[in-house]
Write a protein that holds these residues in place. Structure first.
Motif, PDB file in Angstrom:
ATOM      1  N   LEU A  74       7.480  -0.486   8.390  1.00  0.00           N
ATOM      2  CA  LEU A  74       8.775  -0.685   9.040  1.00  0.00           C
ATOM      3  C   LEU A  74       8.906  -2.097   9.592  1.00  0.00           C
ATOM      4  O   LEU A  74       9.957  -2.746   9.437  1.00  0.00           O
ATOM      5  CB  LEU A  74       8.960   0.344  10.157  1.00  0.00           C
ATOM      6  N   LEU A  75       7.834  -2.586  10.240  1.00  0.00           N
ATOM      7  CA  LEU A  75       7.898  -3.919  10.833  1.00  0.00           C
ATOM      8  C   LEU A  75       8.100  -4.999   9.765  1.00  0.00           C
ATOM      9  O   LEU A  75       8.928  -5.908   9.940  1.00  0.00           O
ATOM     10  CB  LEU A  75       6.616  -4.198  11.629  1.00  0.00           C
ATOM     11  N   LEU A  76       7.352  -4.910   8.688  1.00  0.00           N
ATOM     12  CA  LEU A  76       7.470  -5.933   7.651  1.00  0.00           C
ATOM     13  C   LEU A  76       8.859  -5.936   7.010  1.00  0.00           C
ATOM     14  O   LEU A  76       9.413  -7.007   6.709  1.00  0.00           O
ATOM     15  CB  LEU A  76       6.404  -5.734   6.578  1.00  0.00           C
ATOM     16  N   THR A  77       9.417  -4.763   6.806  1.00  0.00           N
ATOM     17  CA  THR A  77      10.765  -4.696   6.211  1.00  0.00           C
ATOM     18  C   THR A  77      11.805  -5.276   7.155  1.00  0.00           C
ATOM     19  O   THR A  77      12.680  -6.054   6.732  1.00  0.00           O
ATOM     20  CB  THR A  77      11.111  -3.247   5.859  1.00  0.00           C
ATOM     21  N   VAL A  78      11.707  -4.905   8.434  1.00  0.00           N
ATOM     22  CA  VAL A  78      12.668  -5.426   9.413  1.00  0.00           C
ATOM     23  C   VAL A  78      12.503  -6.934   9.587  1.00  0.00           C
ATOM     24  O   VAL A  78      13.495  -7.683   9.656  1.00  0.00           O
ATOM     25  CB  VAL A  78      12.497  -4.691  10.758  1.00  0.00           C
ATOM     26  N   VAL A  79      11.260  -7.402   9.660  1.00  0.00           N
ATOM     27  CA  VAL A  79      11.018  -8.838   9.815  1.00  0.00           C
ATOM     28  C   VAL A  79      11.515  -9.607   8.594  1.00  0.00           C
ATOM     29  O   VAL A  79      12.073 -10.707   8.718  1.00  0.00           O
ATOM     30  CB  VAL A  79       9.519  -9.095  10.060  1.00  0.00           C
TER      31      VAL A  79
ATOM     32  N   GLY B 171      13.098 -17.704   3.865  1.00  0.00           N
ATOM     33  CA  GLY B 171      12.846 -17.243   5.227  1.00  0.00           C
ATOM     34  C   GLY B 171      12.269 -15.845   5.262  1.00  0.00           C
ATOM     35  O   GLY B 171      11.383 -15.543   6.070  1.00  0.00           O
ATOM     36  N   ALA B 172      12.752 -14.960   4.374  1.00  0.00           N
ATOM     37  CA  ALA B 172      12.205 -13.602   4.309  1.00  0.00           C
ATOM     38  C   ALA B 172      10.738 -13.617   3.921  1.00  0.00           C
ATOM     39  O   ALA B 172       9.906 -12.904   4.516  1.00  0.00           O
ATOM     40  CB  ALA B 172      13.016 -12.768   3.317  1.00  0.00           C
ATOM     41  N   VAL B 173      10.392 -14.422   2.925  1.00  0.00           N
ATOM     42  CA  VAL B 173       8.992 -14.503   2.477  1.00  0.00           C
ATOM     43  C   VAL B 173       8.104 -15.048   3.588  1.00  0.00           C
ATOM     44  O   VAL B 173       7.024 -14.512   3.874  1.00  0.00           O
ATOM     45  CB  VAL B 173       8.893 -15.370   1.210  1.00  0.00           C
ATOM     46  N   LEU B 174       8.549 -16.124   4.233  1.00  0.00           N
ATOM     47  CA  LEU B 174       7.743 -16.747   5.286  1.00  0.00           C
ATOM     48  C   LEU B 174       7.522 -15.788   6.460  1.00  0.00           C
ATOM     49  O   LEU B 174       6.382 -15.606   6.915  1.00  0.00           O
ATOM     50  CB  LEU B 174       8.441 -18.024   5.763  1.00  0.00           C
ATOM     51  N   PHE B 175       8.578 -15.182   6.942  1.00  0.00           N
ATOM     52  CA  PHE B 175       8.459 -14.275   8.088  1.00  0.00           C
ATOM     53  C   PHE B 175       7.595 -13.067   7.732  1.00  0.00           C
ATOM     54  O   PHE B 175       6.745 -12.643   8.530  1.00  0.00           O
ATOM     55  CB  PHE B 175       9.839 -13.812   8.539  1.00  0.00           C
ATOM     56  N   ALA B 176       7.823 -12.500   6.539  1.00  0.00           N
ATOM     57  CA  ALA B 176       7.085 -11.288   6.159  1.00  0.00           C
ATOM     58  C   ALA B 176       5.599 -11.583   5.951  1.00  0.00           C
ATOM     59  O   ALA B 176       4.740 -10.749   6.299  1.00  0.00           O
ATOM     60  CB  ALA B 176       7.694 -10.690   4.895  1.00  0.00           C
ATOM     61  N   MET B 177       5.273 -12.732   5.402  1.00  0.00           N
ATOM     62  CA  MET B 177       3.858 -13.058   5.176  1.00  0.00           C
ATOM     63  C   MET B 177       3.120 -13.255   6.501  1.00  0.00           C
ATOM     64  O   MET B 177       1.978 -12.795   6.667  1.00  0.00           O
ATOM     65  CB  MET B 177       3.738 -14.303   4.298  1.00  0.00           C
ATOM     66  N   VAL B 178       3.739 -13.931   7.447  1.00  0.00           N
ATOM     67  CA  VAL B 178       3.112 -14.107   8.761  1.00  0.00           C
ATOM     68  C   VAL B 178       2.943 -12.764   9.454  1.00  0.00           C
ATOM     69  O   VAL B 178       1.865 -12.453   9.997  1.00  0.00           O
ATOM     70  CB  VAL B 178       3.950 -15.074   9.618  1.00  0.00           C
ATOM     71  N   ALA B 179       3.996 -11.943   9.435  1.00  0.00           N
ATOM     72  CA  ALA B 179       3.898 -10.619  10.064  1.00  0.00           C
ATOM     73  C   ALA B 179       2.877  -9.751   9.345  1.00  0.00           C
ATOM     74  O   ALA B 179       2.141  -8.976   9.982  1.00  0.00           O
ATOM     75  CB  ALA B 179       5.273  -9.944  10.063  1.00  0.00           C
TER      76      ALA B 179
ATOM     77  N   LEU C 292      -0.430 -11.165   1.056  1.00  0.00           N
ATOM     78  CA  LEU C 292       0.055 -10.586  -0.203  1.00  0.00           C
ATOM     79  C   LEU C 292       1.020  -9.437   0.053  1.00  0.00           C
ATOM     80  O   LEU C 292       2.026  -9.287  -0.651  1.00  0.00           O
ATOM     81  CB  LEU C 292      -1.136 -10.109  -1.037  1.00  0.00           C
ATOM     82  N   LEU C 293       0.701  -8.624   1.068  1.00  0.00           N
ATOM     83  CA  LEU C 293       1.584  -7.507   1.399  1.00  0.00           C
ATOM     84  C   LEU C 293       2.955  -8.005   1.853  1.00  0.00           C
ATOM     85  O   LEU C 293       3.988  -7.471   1.438  1.00  0.00           O
ATOM     86  CB  LEU C 293       0.939  -6.647   2.480  1.00  0.00           C
ATOM     87  N   GLY C 294       2.968  -9.039   2.681  1.00  0.00           N
ATOM     88  CA  GLY C 294       4.243  -9.591   3.141  1.00  0.00           C
ATOM     89  C   GLY C 294       5.064 -10.177   2.005  1.00  0.00           C
ATOM     90  O   GLY C 294       6.292 -10.013   1.955  1.00  0.00           O
ATOM     91  N   LEU C 295       4.386 -10.859   1.072  1.00  0.00           N
ATOM     92  CA  LEU C 295       5.099 -11.404  -0.081  1.00  0.00           C
ATOM     93  C   LEU C 295       5.738 -10.299  -0.911  1.00  0.00           C
ATOM     94  O   LEU C 295       6.902 -10.400  -1.334  1.00  0.00           O
ATOM     95  CB  LEU C 295       4.125 -12.211  -0.935  1.00  0.00           C
ATOM     96  N   ALA C 296       4.986  -9.217  -1.139  1.00  0.00           N
ATOM     97  CA  ALA C 296       5.513  -8.091  -1.926  1.00  0.00           C
ATOM     98  C   ALA C 296       6.674  -7.411  -1.202  1.00  0.00           C
ATOM     99  O   ALA C 296       7.672  -7.022  -1.833  1.00  0.00           O
ATOM    100  CB  ALA C 296       4.398  -7.098  -2.219  1.00  0.00           C
ATOM    101  N   VAL C 297       6.552  -7.265   0.110  1.00  0.00           N
ATOM    102  CA  VAL C 297       7.619  -6.620   0.884  1.00  0.00           C
ATOM    103  C   VAL C 297       8.896  -7.447   0.833  1.00  0.00           C
ATOM    104  O   VAL C 297      10.006  -6.900   0.676  1.00  0.00           O
ATOM    105  CB  VAL C 297       7.164  -6.386   2.333  1.00  0.00           C
ATOM    106  N   ALA C 298       8.784  -8.770   0.983  1.00  0.00           N
ATOM    107  CA  ALA C 298       9.979  -9.615   0.929  1.00  0.00           C
ATOM    108  C   ALA C 298      10.689  -9.478  -0.417  1.00  0.00           C
ATOM    109  O   ALA C 298      11.922  -9.408  -0.479  1.00  0.00           O
ATOM    110  CB  ALA C 298       9.595 -11.068   1.192  1.00  0.00           C
TER     111      ALA C 298
END
Length: 389
Positions: free
Chosen positions: A262-267, A299-307, A326-332
């Protein structure tokens, strides 16, 4: 020879002194100072002031005619009934300006510069934030108190989402996807996934599709194919994809996996909005969603990868920060594709939102658009990185 008299010029202009008949040839008399008239003239010639010279060696008659003539083509000259002696000055002419030239137009008055328009989010941000916080509290409370309660929250969201989707299909396209078997089968799909795992989810999906085919047989055959096709699509799109959230919940650290999802999707959505709103100039998919930009995707990729790095390192058992990248990149990527996918559906239906249940957000489906396709991606990567329960 008759007396010469004061009258209009041959062209109809006032201020012409010359013979009316029987005198010298027309156009020979100058329009400047008085000249010697023939001896037979009985009326004294008035003293005419010197007219200003208007260029070159023009003869006086042409100068006088132009002085009182029109300045605009096709303008009818005005001849007064009782003209006074002497040339009639034209107030529109400058003495130093040639009568053949139009007066220079006055420059336009300076217009005040338009006030810069502020960017607008297009929604009621206060309502959107309030509803988002309320939903977040409900989800977190049910997630960490009793897992079964959270499964119920997923089932309710699925049923409401199916109702919104089938309602819009019928209103805009005349497609009657049967809601009853979809709602019952969708809720059962989520519960089966939590209780029986992936195998239970697949069985429930197959039974739901079969129920849709049978239920539609109770109505006339016209439109049967498009109705059942839309029903099977709705069953896969909403409840089946949502079942992967229930599958994540079955792990020992299931609540933390779901929270990470949930956090990664929202971020990701927040990063896309913030960066795109501030720096967005290049459209990502203008024919699908004109508001999305390439800068927003960055911005989505950057924020999601950090989170993702932070969540995998501190929330997930045996997780590593590089796995979070990798998870953040896939989520974005999946969240953006999910948003574009529902935008395609809404454009085809000719609507802006799927519903109005959530102020500032639209409907439930407008919040599930990026969550649904992201759920199987996060579930799969979690299994690869840290194992299944």
């Amino acid at each position: 020879m008759s007396d010469s008299s004061w009258g209009p010029s041959p062209t109809g202009h006032a201020g012409y002194w010359g013979p009316t008949e029987g005198g010298p040839a027309q156009g020979a008399a100058p329009a400047g100072p008085a000249y010697d008239a023939p001896e037979a003239q009985t009326r004294p010639m008035p003293i005419v002031p010197d007219a200003p010279a208007y260029g070159g060696d023009q003869d006086g008659d042409r100068g006088a005619a132009r002085l009182g003539g029109p300045l605009v083509r096709d303008e009818t000259p005005y001849a007064p009934q009782h003209p006074a002696p002497g040339p009639t000055p034209n107030p529109t002419l400058n003495p130093t300006q040639s009568p053949t030239q139009n007066p220079e137009p006055m420059p336009d008055a300076p217009q005040p510069a338009p006030a810069p328009q502020k960017k607008s989010a297009g929604r009621d941000l206060s309502a959107a934030i309030g509803v988002g916080v309320g939903l977040g509290v409900l989800i977190v409370a049910s997630l960490f108190v009793v897992k079964a309660v959270f499964v119920g929250v997923i089932a309710v969201a699925v049923v409401v989402g199916l109702w919104e989707l089938t309602s819009r299909l019928q209103e805009r396209k005349g497609i009657k996807a049967p809601l009853v078997p979809l709602a019952v089968g969708g809720a059962a799909m989520v519960v089966a996934g939590y209780v029986r795992g992936a195998e239970g989810a697949w069985v429930a999906m197959a039974l739901t599709a079969l129920a849709v085919l049978v239920w539609r047989m109770t109505e006339p055959p016209e439109g049967y194919l498009k109705d059942v096709t839309a029903g099977v699509f709705a069953a896969f799109y909403v409840p089946f994809l949502a079942t992967f959230v229930a599958l994540m919940l079955t792990a020992d650290d299931g609540p933390w996996r779901v929270l990470t999802f949930l956090l990664l999707t929202v971020v990701s959505d927040t990063g896309a909005y913030a960066v795109g709103w501030r720096f967005g100039k290049h459209k990502l998919a203008p024919r699908i969603s004109p508001g999305k930009t390439r800068e927003g995707l960055f911005g989505a990729v950057l924020f999601a990868m950090v989170a993702g790095a932070l969540c995998m390192q501190f929330l997930i058992d045996d997780g590593r920060w590089w796995q979070g990248l990798l998870l953040g990149l896939a989520v974005a990527g999946s969240a953006t594709l999910g948003d574009l996918g529902e935008s395609m559906i809404k454009r085809d239906l000719g609507i802006k939102d799927m519903g109005t249940l959530l102020p500032g957000h639209g409907g439930i489906m407008d919040r599930l658009d990026s969550l649904l396709p992201t759920a199987p991606v996060v579930w799969l990567l979690m299994v690869v990185f840290v194992g299944s329960p």
